[in-house]
Design a protein around this motif. Structure first.
Motif, PDB file in Angstrom:
ATOM      1  N   TYR A 299       0.509  -1.177  -0.298  1.00  0.00           N
ATOM      2  CA  TYR A 299       0.232  -0.087  -0.104  1.00  0.00           C
ATOM      3  C   TYR A 299       1.252   1.272   0.492  1.00  0.00           C
ATOM      4  CZ  TYR A 299      -3.990  -3.127   1.199  1.00  0.00           C
ATOM      5  OH  TYR A 299      -5.170  -3.938   1.139  1.00  0.00           O
ATOM      6  N   PHE A 300       0.531   2.647  -0.213  1.00  0.00           N
ATOM      7  CA  PHE A 300       1.046   3.061   0.010  1.00  0.00           C
ATOM      8  C   PHE A 300       0.876   4.236   1.220  1.00  0.00           C
ATOM      9  CE2 PHE A 300       0.921   3.634  -4.668  1.00  0.00           C
ATOM     10  CZ  PHE A 300       1.837   4.014  -5.455  1.00  0.00           C
ATOM     11  N   TYR A 301       1.695   5.353   1.861  1.00  0.00           N
ATOM     12  CA  TYR A 301       1.366   4.926   3.232  1.00  0.00           C
ATOM     13  C   TYR A 301       2.072   7.322   3.292  1.00  0.00           C
ATOM     14  CZ  TYR A 301       1.046   0.272   4.258  1.00  0.00           C
ATOM     15  OH  TYR A 301       0.619  -0.911   5.060  1.00  0.00           O
ATOM     16  N   GLY A 302       0.930   7.779   4.008  1.00  0.00           N
ATOM     17  CA  GLY A 302       1.106   9.460   3.903  1.00  0.00           C
ATOM     18  C   GLY A 302       1.555  10.030   2.405  1.00  0.00           C
TER      19      GLY A 302
ATOM     20  N   SER B 230       1.777   8.436  -1.694  1.00  0.00           N
ATOM     21  CA  SER B 230       1.614   8.968  -2.570  1.00  0.00           C
ATOM     22  C   SER B 230       1.775   9.748  -3.513  1.00  0.00           C
ATOM     23  CB  SER B 230      -0.427   8.975  -2.453  1.00  0.00           C
ATOM     24  OG  SER B 230       0.004  10.899  -1.025  1.00  0.00           O
ATOM     25  N   GLU B 231       3.235  11.193  -3.435  1.00  0.00           N
ATOM     26  CA  GLU B 231       3.148  11.774  -4.432  1.00  0.00           C
ATOM     27  C   GLU B 231       4.730  11.599  -4.830  1.00  0.00           C
ATOM     28  OE1 GLU B 231       3.447  15.651  -1.747  1.00  0.00           O
ATOM     29  OE2 GLU B 231       1.051  15.531  -1.488  1.00  0.00           O
ATOM     30  N   GLN B 232       4.823   9.839  -4.296  1.00  0.00           N
ATOM     31  CA  GLN B 232       6.855  10.165  -5.626  1.00  0.00           C
ATOM     32  C   GLN B 232       6.942   9.826  -6.300  1.00  0.00           C
ATOM     33  OE1 GLN B 232       7.350   6.295  -2.918  1.00  0.00           O
ATOM     34  NE2 GLN B 232       6.232   5.552  -3.428  1.00  0.00           N
ATOM     35  N   TYR B 233       5.605   9.107  -7.145  1.00  0.00           N
ATOM     36  CA  TYR B 233       6.003   9.053  -8.468  1.00  0.00           C
ATOM     37  C   TYR B 233       5.406  10.384  -9.864  1.00  0.00           C
ATOM     38  CZ  TYR B 233       6.008   4.251  -7.151  1.00  0.00           C
ATOM     39  OH  TYR B 233       6.654   3.312  -6.399  1.00  0.00           O
ATOM     40  N   ALA B 234       6.586  10.668 -10.754  1.00  0.00           N
ATOM     41  CA  ALA B 234       6.037  11.188 -11.468  1.00  0.00           C
ATOM     42  C   ALA B 234       4.927  10.819 -12.416  1.00  0.00           C
ATOM     43  CB  ALA B 234       7.577  12.210 -12.283  1.00  0.00           C
TER      44      ALA B 234
END
Length: 121
Positions: free
Chosen positions: A4-7, A10-14
């Protein structure tokens, strides 16, 4: 098993945006999915134009994006990329200009005339 994504993860991918008109517009219904994806990548590459001064004498934006770099960036075969580039050119979405001994300039064209006139006017 996928995590899962945490915190803020969620913004880590371009991301690369595909214009909705390409997906839903009747004018583009026969354009292949691969070509739509490549066009989105080419649009994204346009963001580098100012940094590299990729403007011609008429102030038109172009990009320089060698096939080998496209292959590396999106993991399409060279054959698929060439087919997609030809399809995009047939649709009028790009124009390739090859100067002898130099990399191709790729003009990514603006298919959204309504939006284009809003920006100009």
């Amino acid at each position: 098993m996928m995590e899962y994504f945490y915190g803020v993860q969620s913004e880590q991918y371009a991301s690369v945006e595909i214009p909705k008109e390409l997906l839903t517009g009747k004018n583009f219904s026969s354009l292949s999915v691969s070509s739509k994806m490549l066009y989105a990548v080419l649009l994204d590459k346009m963001g580098e134009a100012k940094k590299h001064n990729w403007f011609d004498d008429e102030n038109r934006v172009y990009i320089i994006y060698p096939l080998s770099k496209i292959e590396e960036d999106i993991n399409f075969s060279r054959h698929t990329i060439i087919d997609c580039m030809n399809e995009l050119e047939e649709f009028g979405l790009i124009y390739k200009l090859q100067a002898k001994g130099k990399p191709s300039k790729i003009y990514v064209k603006n298919f959204n005339l309504k939006r284009r006139f809003q920006l100009i006017g």
